[in-house]
Design a protein around this motif. Structure first.
Motif, PDB file in Angstrom:
ATOM      1  N   ALA A 296       0.846  -1.192   0.000  1.00 42.29           N
ATOM      2  CA  ALA A 296       0.000   0.000   0.000  1.00 42.29           C
ATOM      3  C   ALA A 296       0.883   1.243   0.000  1.00 42.29           C
ATOM      4  O   ALA A 296       1.856   1.319   0.752  1.00 42.29           O
ATOM      5  CB  ALA A 296      -0.904   0.001   1.226  1.00 42.29           C
ATOM      6  N   GLY A 297       0.555   2.196  -0.854  1.00 40.63           N
ATOM      7  CA  GLY A 297       1.342   3.422  -0.938  1.00 40.63           C
ATOM      8  C   GLY A 297       2.420   3.382  -2.004  1.00 40.63           C
ATOM      9  O   GLY A 297       3.085   4.395  -2.249  1.00 40.63           O
ATOM     10  N   VAL A 298       2.605   2.229  -2.642  1.00 43.74           N
ATOM     11  CA  VAL A 298       3.610   2.111  -3.704  1.00 43.74           C
ATOM     12  C   VAL A 298       2.900   2.045  -5.058  1.00 43.74           C
ATOM     13  O   VAL A 298       2.092   1.146  -5.295  1.00 43.74           O
ATOM     14  CB  VAL A 298       4.485   0.850  -3.519  1.00 43.74           C
ATOM     15  N   ALA A 299       3.194   3.017  -5.903  1.00 38.96           N
ATOM     16  CA  ALA A 299       2.581   3.037  -7.234  1.00 38.96           C
ATOM     17  C   ALA A 299       3.325   2.111  -8.192  1.00 38.96           C
ATOM     18  O   ALA A 299       2.716   1.420  -9.008  1.00 38.96           O
ATOM     19  CB  ALA A 299       2.561   4.463  -7.787  1.00 38.96           C
ATOM     20  N   ARG A 300       4.649   2.112  -8.075  1.00 36.75           N
ATOM     21  CA  ARG A 300       5.477   1.254  -8.930  1.00 36.75           C
ATOM     22  C   ARG A 300       6.703   0.801  -8.134  1.00 36.75           C
ATOM     23  O   ARG A 300       7.241   1.572  -7.330  1.00 36.75           O
ATOM     24  CB  ARG A 300       5.931   2.026 -10.180  1.00 36.75           C
ATOM     25  N   PRO A 301       7.146  -0.419  -8.360  1.00 36.84           N
ATOM     26  CA  PRO A 301       8.332  -0.897  -7.632  1.00 36.84           C
ATOM     27  C   PRO A 301       9.598  -0.276  -8.206  1.00 36.84           C
ATOM     28  O   PRO A 301       9.590   0.288  -9.304  1.00 36.84           O
ATOM     29  CB  PRO A 301       8.308  -2.405  -7.877  1.00 36.84           C
ATOM     30  N   ALA A 302      10.685  -0.382  -7.468  1.00 37.50           N
ATOM     31  CA  ALA A 302      11.958   0.186  -7.905  1.00 37.50           C
ATOM     32  C   ALA A 302      13.071  -0.836  -7.714  1.00 37.50           C
ATOM     33  O   ALA A 302      13.051  -1.632  -6.777  1.00 37.50           O
ATOM     34  CB  ALA A 302      12.282   1.455  -7.119  1.00 37.50           C
ATOM     35  N   ILE A 303      14.045  -0.806  -8.613  1.00 30.89           N
ATOM     36  CA  ILE A 303      15.214  -1.673  -8.493  1.00 30.89           C
ATOM     37  C   ILE A 303      16.295  -0.911  -7.737  1.00 30.89           C
ATOM     38  O   ILE A 303      16.653   0.208  -8.104  1.00 30.89           O
ATOM     39  CB  ILE A 303      15.752  -2.074  -9.882  1.00 30.89           C
TER      40      ILE A 303
END
Length: 339
Positions: A129-136
């Motif tokens: 929740a609160g994450v629009a897109r993941p990041a590497i």
């Protein structure tokens, strides 16, 4: 205890490198950890038998900590990510990730298609929740401690709010996996002054100042090899995936360039490789995809057995440290504070 699913069919040198990497990892991991080799059973069994009867015969003692999970399909590097996820539900990547959703595994590692792994991880593991897109997040070697840079390739364009989320993800990763307290966060820009950068960077700077994180301001590209500015070390550097991936690929080319240049003046290859090994991506092995509800480790497509070994160790540390739960809790706390 960590149960790590490894995509045995992913990468340019699979399955030899992946199966060998699994055996090497088990030799260095706590005996409570185990690895699930996900792929075509006959192929994986043949490769495992070849290694245990040959160059890795001494690793036969770890065989009982290895299991094989059948996955008849393979995501090719040429497959479009979304099409691969939808069209190959029985791929080693999809099956490996589903093991987590079914409670049969704790982490997933792959040297296959980065795009497909990002899409599959988002769809199957879902986002916090609160994450629009993941990041590497990728660890960049520096003159100080390694610097966690994100995003290093998952998202070409990012909003200021997403950059702040990346900063929270990176902070949790550095604390849980690297064991650093109150990590210093910086924003990658074209100058140290707050007014430097494009519109998104300038807005992100303002948001980070009020984020509650240990934000030290902007850093420039030249500060990455130094591990921070002249006066301040940095642990986490935030940028969009377009910039991050360009910097990452530049970093990858530095060690081979230096080795080739210095060999011309008589320094041996062995001396150079030992001195520059901290610039070798295989020393780190894998980059976590942060923001998904689980552990998904992305390895370089050209990963060697050593790189796979180190990626598996990163996965184990992420599980043992409770990184995923910490990310969920901190994002929830940040949302509550903002509300």
């Amino acid at each position: 205890m960590a149960r790590i699913a490894l995509d045995a069919m992913g990468g340019d040198f699979a399955p030899q490198a992946t199966v060998a990497g699994a055996l090497l990892a088990l030799a260095e991991l706590d005996p409570s950890h185990s690895i699930q080799l996900v792929g075509s059973t006959p192929v994986v069994e043949a490769q495992l038998r070849s290694l245990l009867e040959g160059e890795l015969a001494s690793h036969a003692v770890h065989r009982d900590r290895l299991s094989i999970v059948e996955a008849p399909e393979v995501v090719e590097m040429t497959d479009k990510p979304t099409a691969a996820v939808r069209g190959k539900p029985n791929s080693s990547m999809a099956v490996g990730l589903r093991l987590q959703t079914e409670g049969q595994s704790d982490a997933f590692v792959s040297a296959g298609s980065t795009g497909a792994q990002m899409v599959a991880s988002t769809v199957l593991l879902r986002l916090h929740a609160g994450v629009a897109r993941p990041a590497i997040v990728t660890l960049f070697p520096s003159a100080r401690n390694p610097v966690a840079v994100l995003d290093s390739g998952a998202n070409v364009d990012c909003s200021a709010e997403e950059l702040v989320t990346f900063a929270r993800l990176g902070t949790t990763y550095v604390e849980c996996v690297l064991g650093r307290v109150n990590p210093a966060v910086a924003l990658l820009s074209i100058g140290e002054e707050p007014e430097k950068g494009n519109a998104v960077t300038k807005e992100a700077h303002q948001l980070l100042q009020s984020s509650g994180l240990n934000f030290i301001g902007n850093v420039e590209g030249r500060d990455l090899p130094l591990g921070g500015t002249e006066h301040q070390a940095v642990d986490v550097v935030v940028c969009d995936g377009f910039v991050g991936n360009i910097v990452l690929k530049f970093y990858e080319a530095v060690a081979p360039l230096m080795i080739g240049t210095l060999r011309e003046v008589g320094i041996t290859k062995e001396q150079l490789e030992e001195g520059l090994k901290h610039l070798d991506y295989s020393e780190v092995g894998g980059a976590p995809l942060l923001g998904v509800k689980g552990v998904s480790i992305i390895s370089h497509g050209k990963s060697s057995a050593r790189a796979i070994k180190n990626a598996v160790k990163v996965a184990a540390q992420a599980v043992v440290s409770g990184m995923n739960d910490q990310i969920g809790a901190r994002l929830a706390a940040a949302a509550e504070t903002a509300a």
